[in-house]
Design a protein around this motif. Structure first.
Motif, PDB file in Angstrom:
ATOM      1  N   LEU A  67       0.831  -1.206   0.000  1.00 17.79           N
ATOM      2  CA  LEU A  67       0.000   0.000   0.000  1.00 17.79           C
ATOM      3  C   LEU A  67       0.862   1.251   0.000  1.00 17.79           C
ATOM      4  O   LEU A  67       0.522   2.255  -0.636  1.00 17.79           O
ATOM      5  CB  LEU A  67      -0.927  -0.010   1.227  1.00 17.79           C
ATOM      6  CG  LEU A  67      -2.035  -1.068   1.192  1.00 17.79           C
ATOM      7  CD1 LEU A  67      -2.839  -1.034   2.471  1.00 17.79           C
ATOM      8  CD2 LEU A  67      -2.940  -0.873  -0.014  1.00 17.79           C
ATOM      9  N   THR A  68       1.992   1.193   0.696  1.00 17.98           N
ATOM     10  CA  THR A  68       2.889   2.352   0.730  1.00 17.98           C
ATOM     11  C   THR A  68       3.454   2.643  -0.651  1.00 17.98           C
ATOM     12  O   THR A  68       3.474   3.781  -1.120  1.00 17.98           O
ATOM     13  CB  THR A  68       4.036   2.110   1.728  1.00 17.98           C
ATOM     14  OG1 THR A  68       3.480   1.886   3.024  1.00 17.98           O
ATOM     15  CG2 THR A  68       4.968   3.313   1.790  1.00 17.98           C
ATOM     16  N   PHE A  74       0.473   6.727  -6.689  1.00 14.72           N
ATOM     17  CA  PHE A  74      -0.858   7.246  -7.016  1.00 14.72           C
ATOM     18  C   PHE A  74      -1.181   8.536  -6.288  1.00 14.72           C
ATOM     19  O   PHE A  74      -2.228   9.117  -6.500  1.00 14.72           O
ATOM     20  CB  PHE A  74      -1.931   6.189  -6.719  1.00 14.72           C
ATOM     21  CG  PHE A  74      -1.956   5.085  -7.745  1.00 14.72           C
ATOM     22  CD1 PHE A  74      -2.546   5.299  -8.993  1.00 14.72           C
ATOM     23  CD2 PHE A  74      -1.392   3.855  -7.478  1.00 14.72           C
ATOM     24  CE1 PHE A  74      -2.565   4.295  -9.941  1.00 14.72           C
ATOM     25  CE2 PHE A  74      -1.413   2.847  -8.424  1.00 14.72           C
ATOM     26  CZ  PHE A  74      -1.993   3.055  -9.656  1.00 14.72           C
ATOM     27  N   SER A  75      -0.322   8.981  -5.396  1.00 19.66           N
ATOM     28  CA  SER A  75      -0.630  10.192  -4.644  1.00 19.66           C
ATOM     29  C   SER A  75       0.352  11.317  -4.990  1.00 19.66           C
ATOM     30  O   SER A  75       0.445  12.292  -4.270  1.00 19.66           O
ATOM     31  CB  SER A  75      -0.591   9.903  -3.140  1.00 19.66           C
ATOM     32  OG  SER A  75       0.750   9.627  -2.736  1.00 19.66           O
ATOM     33  N   SER A  76       1.086  11.144  -6.092  1.00 17.19           N
ATOM     34  CA  SER A  76       2.025  12.174  -6.538  1.00 17.19           C
ATOM     35  C   SER A  76       3.036  12.525  -5.453  1.00 17.19           C
ATOM     36  O   SER A  76       3.403  13.682  -5.279  1.00 17.19           O
ATOM     37  CB  SER A  76       1.278  13.443  -6.987  1.00 17.19           C
ATOM     38  OG  SER A  76       0.358  13.122  -7.997  1.00 17.19           O
ATOM     39  N   GLY A  77       3.439  11.510  -4.679  1.00 17.06           N
ATOM     40  CA  GLY A  77       4.506  11.734  -3.716  1.00 17.06           C
ATOM     41  C   GLY A  77       4.041  12.100  -2.325  1.00 17.06           C
ATOM     42  O   GLY A  77       4.858  12.228  -1.421  1.00 17.06           O
ATOM     43  N   VAL A  79       2.462  10.279  -0.215  1.00 18.33           N
ATOM     44  CA  VAL A  79       2.795   9.186   0.693  1.00 18.33           C
ATOM     45  C   VAL A  79       4.288   9.204   1.005  1.00 18.33           C
ATOM     46  O   VAL A  79       4.708   8.918   2.124  1.00 18.33           O
ATOM     47  CB  VAL A  79       2.363   7.831   0.094  1.00 18.33           C
ATOM     48  CG1 VAL A  79       2.936   6.672   0.904  1.00 18.33           C
ATOM     49  CG2 VAL A  79       0.836   7.743   0.068  1.00 18.33           C
ATOM     50  N   GLY A  80       5.082   9.571  -0.017  1.00 16.58           N
ATOM     51  CA  GLY A  80       6.519   9.666   0.217  1.00 16.58           C
ATOM     52  C   GLY A  80       6.850  10.710   1.266  1.00 16.58           C
ATOM     53  O   GLY A  80       7.697  10.498   2.128  1.00 16.58           O
ATOM     54  N   ILE A  81       6.130  11.830   1.206  1.00 11.21           N
ATOM     55  CA  ILE A  81       6.345  12.871   2.211  1.00 11.21           C
ATOM     56  C   ILE A  81       5.918  12.369   3.580  1.00 11.21           C
ATOM     57  O   ILE A  81       6.613  12.570   4.582  1.00 11.21           O
ATOM     58  CB  ILE A  81       5.567  14.152   1.822  1.00 11.21           C
ATOM     59  CG1 ILE A  81       6.127  14.729   0.518  1.00 11.21           C
ATOM     60  CG2 ILE A  81       5.632  15.181   2.943  1.00 11.21           C
ATOM     61  CD1 ILE A  81       5.302  15.860  -0.053  1.00 11.21           C
ATOM     62  N   ALA A  82       4.763  11.669   3.607  1.00 14.33           N
ATOM     63  CA  ALA A  82       4.282  11.120   4.877  1.00 14.33           C
ATOM     64  C   ALA A  82       5.270  10.094   5.416  1.00 14.33           C
ATOM     65  O   ALA A  82       5.509  10.008   6.629  1.00 14.33           O
ATOM     66  CB  ALA A  82       2.906  10.482   4.680  1.00 14.33           C
TER      67      ALA A  82
END
Ligand code: ZN
Length: 105
Positions: A67-68, A74-77, A79-82
């Motif tokens: 999911l990560t 799919f979230s344009s990054g 999730v990466g920031i999170a």
């Protein structure tokens, strides 16, 4: 919810503290959740964020990882920031040092 005697397996109400069949002490039920949010030093692949979230919430680690990764694309990054925020925000697991605890008397 019922508990079961560790000695004889008799089903008892969750409030029972002693087995009505054999008299054995019934330990209080252990909560499945509520583990501290820490990043383990072993078993982690990047920063242990996925494992920390999985352990703290009772999720499957591989599912969290998938999911990560999917969320990252799919979230344009976002999730990466999170993920980076969690990496910084979640404390690292305190290593168990032999002898750090007082000896058992
Ligand atoms: Zn019993």
């Amino acid at each position: 919810m019922a508990v079961f005697c560790n000695r004889c397996g008799t089903g008892l109400p969750s409030s029972a503290r002693f087995c009505s069949s054999c008299g054995s002490t019934i330990p209080p039920p252990q909560p499945m959740q509520g583990r501290p949010l820490v990043r383990p030093r072993v078993g982690r692949q990047i920063a242990g964020v996925c494992i920390a979230l999985a352990h703290a919430n009772g999720w499957d680690v591989s599912v969290v990882r998938i999911l990560t990764v999917l969320g990252f694309f799919f979230s344009s990054g976002l999730v990466g920031i999170a993920y980076l925020a969690a990496w910084i925000g979640i404390p690292e697991e305190v290593p168990v040092v032999p002898g750090a605890y007082p000896p058992q008397v």
